[in-house]
Design a protein around this motif. Sequence first.
Motif, PDB file in Angstrom:
ATOM      1  N   ASP A   1     -37.215 -94.764 -27.719  1.00  0.00           N
ATOM      2  CA  ASP A   1     -35.978 -94.483 -27.000  1.00  0.00           C
ATOM      3  C   ASP A   1     -36.339 -93.705 -25.739  1.00  0.00           C
ATOM      4  O   ASP A   1     -37.509 -93.668 -25.346  1.00  0.00           O
ATOM      5  CB  ASP A   1     -34.968 -93.731 -27.890  1.00  0.00           C
ATOM      6  N   GLY A   2     -35.362 -93.053 -25.133  1.00  0.00           N
ATOM      7  CA  GLY A   2     -35.613 -92.397 -23.855  1.00  0.00           C
ATOM      8  C   GLY A   2     -36.442 -91.140 -23.906  1.00  0.00           C
ATOM      9  O   GLY A   2     -36.773 -90.586 -22.861  1.00  0.00           O
ATOM     10  N   ASP A   3     -36.782 -90.646 -25.104  1.00  0.00           N
ATOM     11  CA  ASP A   3     -37.626 -89.449 -25.181  1.00  0.00           C
ATOM     12  C   ASP A   3     -38.709 -89.554 -26.257  1.00  0.00           C
ATOM     13  O   ASP A   3     -39.318 -88.545 -26.628  1.00  0.00           O
ATOM     14  CB  ASP A   3     -36.766 -88.190 -25.421  1.00  0.00           C
ATOM     15  N   THR A   4     -38.965 -90.763 -26.761  1.00  0.00           N
ATOM     16  CA  THR A   4     -39.971 -90.936 -27.807  1.00  0.00           C
ATOM     17  C   THR A   4     -40.786 -92.192 -27.538  1.00  0.00           C
ATOM     18  O   THR A   4     -40.219 -93.249 -27.259  1.00  0.00           O
ATOM     19  CB  THR A   4     -39.310 -91.054 -29.202  1.00  0.00           C
ATOM     20  N   PHE A   5     -42.112 -92.072 -27.618  1.00  0.00           N
ATOM     21  CA  PHE A   5     -42.972 -93.237 -27.422  1.00  0.00           C
ATOM     22  C   PHE A   5     -44.231 -93.107 -28.269  1.00  0.00           C
ATOM     23  O   PHE A   5     -44.520 -92.044 -28.837  1.00  0.00           O
ATOM     24  CB  PHE A   5     -43.329 -93.427 -25.939  1.00  0.00           C
ATOM     25  N   THR A   6     -44.959 -94.217 -28.385  1.00  0.00           N
ATOM     26  CA  THR A   6     -46.200 -94.263 -29.157  1.00  0.00           C
ATOM     27  C   THR A   6     -47.344 -94.629 -28.228  1.00  0.00           C
ATOM     28  O   THR A   6     -47.188 -95.494 -27.358  1.00  0.00           O
ATOM     29  CB  THR A   6     -46.102 -95.314 -30.286  1.00  0.00           C
ATOM     30  N   CYS A   7     -48.497 -93.985 -28.424  1.00  0.00           N
ATOM     31  CA  CYS A   7     -49.652 -94.308 -27.594  1.00  0.00           C
ATOM     32  C   CYS A   7     -50.929 -94.306 -28.424  1.00  0.00           C
ATOM     33  O   CYS A   7     -50.959 -93.777 -29.538  1.00  0.00           O
ATOM     34  CB  CYS A   7     -49.771 -93.350 -26.411  1.00  0.00           C
TER      35      CYS A   7
ATOM     36  N   ASN B   1     -58.256-101.848 -18.869  1.00  0.00           N
ATOM     37  CA  ASN B   1     -57.266-102.342 -17.907  1.00  0.00           C
ATOM     38  C   ASN B   1     -56.486-101.228 -17.205  1.00  0.00           C
ATOM     39  O   ASN B   1     -55.394-101.453 -16.701  1.00  0.00           O
ATOM     40  CB  ASN B   1     -56.260-103.287 -18.599  1.00  0.00           C
ATOM     41  N   GLN B   2     -57.022 -99.987 -17.199  1.00  0.00           N
ATOM     42  CA  GLN B   2     -56.347 -98.914 -16.503  1.00  0.00           C
ATOM     43  C   GLN B   2     -57.329 -98.170 -15.618  1.00  0.00           C
ATOM     44  O   GLN B   2     -58.510 -98.071 -15.916  1.00  0.00           O
ATOM     45  CB  GLN B   2     -55.735 -97.916 -17.512  1.00  0.00           C
ATOM     46  N   GLN B   3     -56.834 -97.615 -14.512  1.00  0.00           N
ATOM     47  CA  GLN B   3     -57.657 -96.791 -13.661  1.00  0.00           C
ATOM     48  C   GLN B   3     -57.919 -95.463 -14.368  1.00  0.00           C
ATOM     49  O   GLN B   3     -57.030 -94.897 -14.995  1.00  0.00           O
ATOM     50  CB  GLN B   3     -56.937 -96.521 -12.324  1.00  0.00           C
ATOM     51  N   PRO B   4     -59.157 -94.952 -14.305  1.00  0.00           N
ATOM     52  CA  PRO B   4     -59.440 -93.665 -14.945  1.00  0.00           C
ATOM     53  C   PRO B   4     -58.562 -92.561 -14.359  1.00  0.00           C
ATOM     54  O   PRO B   4     -58.260 -92.549 -13.171  1.00  0.00           O
ATOM     55  CB  PRO B   4     -60.932 -93.437 -14.622  1.00  0.00           C
ATOM     56  N   ILE B   5     -58.170 -91.616 -15.210  1.00  0.00           N
ATOM     57  CA  ILE B   5     -57.409 -90.478 -14.744  1.00  0.00           C
ATOM     58  C   ILE B   5     -58.148 -89.215 -15.149  1.00  0.00           C
ATOM     59  O   ILE B   5     -58.815 -89.171 -16.173  1.00  0.00           O
ATOM     60  CB  ILE B   5     -55.980 -90.479 -15.325  1.00  0.00           C
ATOM     61  N   GLN B   6     -58.095 -88.199 -14.305  1.00  0.00           N
ATOM     62  CA  GLN B   6     -58.814 -86.977 -14.574  1.00  0.00           C
ATOM     63  C   GLN B   6     -58.287 -86.334 -15.851  1.00  0.00           C
ATOM     64  O   GLN B   6     -57.084 -86.256 -16.084  1.00  0.00           O
ATOM     65  CB  GLN B   6     -58.669 -86.015 -13.393  1.00  0.00           C
ATOM     66  N   SER B   7     -59.206 -85.864 -16.646  1.00  0.00           N
ATOM     67  CA  SER B   7     -58.829 -85.319 -17.943  1.00  0.00           C
ATOM     68  C   SER B   7     -58.427 -83.856 -17.812  1.00  0.00           C
ATOM     69  O   SER B   7     -59.079 -82.969 -18.353  1.00  0.00           O
ATOM     70  CB  SER B   7     -59.987 -85.487 -18.931  1.00  0.00           C
ATOM     71  N   THR B   8     -57.372 -83.593 -17.040  1.00  0.00           N
ATOM     72  CA  THR B   8     -56.840 -82.243 -16.927  1.00  0.00           C
ATOM     73  C   THR B   8     -55.763 -82.017 -17.983  1.00  0.00           C
ATOM     74  O   THR B   8     -55.094 -80.985 -17.966  1.00  0.00           O
ATOM     75  CB  THR B   8     -56.227 -82.031 -15.528  1.00  0.00           C
ATOM     76  N   TYR B   9     -55.615 -82.979 -18.854  1.00  0.00           N
ATOM     77  CA  TYR B   9     -54.607 -82.907 -19.901  1.00  0.00           C
ATOM     78  C   TYR B   9     -55.270 -82.744 -21.267  1.00  0.00           C
ATOM     79  O   TYR B   9     -56.472 -82.934 -21.418  1.00  0.00           O
ATOM     80  CB  TYR B   9     -53.730 -84.168 -19.871  1.00  0.00           C
ATOM     81  N   ASP B  10     -54.458 -82.413 -22.249  1.00  0.00           N
ATOM     82  CA  ASP B  10     -54.987 -82.248 -23.612  1.00  0.00           C
ATOM     83  C   ASP B  10     -55.392 -83.586 -24.210  1.00  0.00           C
ATOM     84  O   ASP B  10     -56.360 -83.681 -24.955  1.00  0.00           O
ATOM     85  CB  ASP B  10     -53.928 -81.577 -24.505  1.00  0.00           C
ATOM     86  N   VAL B  11     -54.635 -84.625 -23.877  1.00  0.00           N
ATOM     87  CA  VAL B  11     -54.879 -85.957 -24.432  1.00  0.00           C
ATOM     88  C   VAL B  11     -54.603 -86.997 -23.349  1.00  0.00           C
ATOM     89  O   VAL B  11     -53.662 -86.837 -22.567  1.00  0.00           O
ATOM     90  CB  VAL B  11     -53.961 -86.248 -25.652  1.00  0.00           C
ATOM     91  N   ASN B  12     -55.426 -88.042 -23.309  1.00  0.00           N
ATOM     92  CA  ASN B  12     -55.137 -89.224 -22.499  1.00  0.00           C
ATOM     93  C   ASN B  12     -54.954 -90.406 -23.443  1.00  0.00           C
ATOM     94  O   ASN B  12     -55.767 -90.601 -24.349  1.00  0.00           O
ATOM     95  CB  ASN B  12     -56.289 -89.526 -21.531  1.00  0.00           C
ATOM     96  N   CYS B  13     -53.915 -91.173 -23.267  1.00  0.00           N
ATOM     97  CA  CYS B  13     -53.689 -92.292 -24.186  1.00  0.00           C
ATOM     98  C   CYS B  13     -52.880 -93.389 -23.491  1.00  0.00           C
ATOM     99  O   CYS B  13     -52.197 -93.142 -22.493  1.00  0.00           O
ATOM    100  CB  CYS B  13     -52.979 -91.832 -25.460  1.00  0.00           C
ATOM    101  N   LYS B  14     -52.981 -94.588 -24.056  1.00  0.00           N
ATOM    102  CA  LYS B  14     -52.268 -95.743 -23.508  1.00  0.00           C
ATOM    103  C   LYS B  14     -50.971 -95.967 -24.283  1.00  0.00           C
ATOM    104  O   LYS B  14     -50.972 -96.053 -25.502  1.00  0.00           O
ATOM    105  CB  LYS B  14     -53.137 -97.001 -23.597  1.00  0.00           C
ATOM    106  N   VAL B  15     -49.864 -96.066 -23.553  1.00  0.00           N
ATOM    107  CA  VAL B  15     -48.545 -96.224 -24.186  1.00  0.00           C
ATOM    108  C   VAL B  15     -48.393 -97.657 -24.692  1.00  0.00           C
ATOM    109  O   VAL B  15     -48.500 -98.612 -23.924  1.00  0.00           O
ATOM    110  CB  VAL B  15     -47.423 -95.888 -23.189  1.00  0.00           C
ATOM    111  N   VAL B  16     -48.166 -97.796 -26.002  1.00  0.00           N
ATOM    112  CA  VAL B  16     -48.056 -99.120 -26.612  1.00  0.00           C
ATOM    113  C   VAL B  16     -46.667 -99.394 -27.176  1.00  0.00           C
ATOM    114  O   VAL B  16     -46.401-100.497 -27.645  1.00  0.00           O
ATOM    115  CB  VAL B  16     -49.120 -99.292 -27.722  1.00  0.00           C
ATOM    116  N   GLY B  17     -45.794 -98.405 -27.143  1.00  0.00           N
ATOM    117  CA  GLY B  17     -44.444 -98.626 -27.654  1.00  0.00           C
ATOM    118  C   GLY B  17     -43.506 -97.530 -27.189  1.00  0.00           C
ATOM    119  O   GLY B  17     -43.904 -96.369 -27.048  1.00  0.00           O
ATOM    120  N   VAL B  18     -42.245 -97.890 -26.933  1.00  0.00           N
ATOM    121  CA  VAL B  18     -41.218 -96.925 -26.530  1.00  0.00           C
ATOM    122  C   VAL B  18     -40.053 -97.063 -27.503  1.00  0.00           C
ATOM    123  O   VAL B  18     -39.472 -98.145 -27.637  1.00  0.00           O
ATOM    124  CB  VAL B  18     -40.754 -97.171 -25.083  1.00  0.00           C
TER     125      VAL B  18
END
Length: 349
Positions: A157-163, A138-155
Amino acid sequence: MNGMQNKILYFLGSAFAWVWGIFFVLGGLISIAKYPIASLIIALGGLVMLPPIYQRISKKLNGKVKNYVVAFAGFLIAMIGMANTPADNPPSQVNNSQRLAETKTTPAVSTQPQNTEKTVTPIIVQSTPKPAVATIENQQPIQSTYDVNCKVVGVSDGDTFTCLTNDKQQLKIRMNQVDAPEKNQDFGQASKKALSAMIFGKVVGLKTNGTDKYGRTIAEAFYDGKNINKAMVAGGYAWAYREYMTDNEYASLETTARSNTTGLWSQPNPTYPSDFRRMGKGQTTAPTQTQEIATTIAPTVSDSGASCGSKRYCKQMVTCAEARHYLNDCGVSRLDRDGDGVPCESICN
């Protein structure tokens, strides 16, 4: 002697009738769901073969038809039913037939070189390697110019999330170089909601920088090419995390947000999250780092001040001159809510 032979023959005939009669009856009953008509004929023939049945039938006919004749007739009836039972093709035969059909319909490919009048040089198309892409559903592919690609499943607080990564590995992310207000701190819930609006349910790219003491992955998060960490600071939803800051742009973005009274800077005297955590643990009673940052970034403005400080509200102004300085020189437009050019009318009458 004849009497003994008759008894033996009678015994053998009865045994034959019993065995085959029961066999046909049971066989007919077992297969009746699959072949109802044929199975009923088989079962009927088996019943006629049973000694009590064929004896009764012979007796009804006043002995005009012998017992063995009736039993033999039952045998014939059962055989007629057997003959009318469709034969199932063994699976192996079906599979072999299918393989044979596939073999016949598949053109043979010769592996031997063929001589032709013209030599055709095969064209070999070499595809240019493409960078790996994220394929999370359900997401558009993104170029893998990053160390990790992941889907955010939880937030959290304002600086911490789970993917979650493509292989369903769960990562706890602590956003690098930013420090957002804690959930039970002023503007903490607003900061969490802002981060959720930016990335929840979306595939983000991560530029990682190791892990912290809690095992969380430290990273800058990117979505659609935008640095989410910097967006949080620019929107006034987080501070530049000075203890771990390596990119001075974070401090610059915070200063701009302060000047525009954006986000948490719209509130008077916000507390640096590190100070808030230490005070919660009883390690300090005053927001010392908050004061140090204010001194470094926005020096206190005197009444005739020539620089911009951290004051944002009329109640913080001492004189009308100071209020005019903040309005005209520092751009704190909230001091003139009616837009008539006069700030803080309670002191500038």
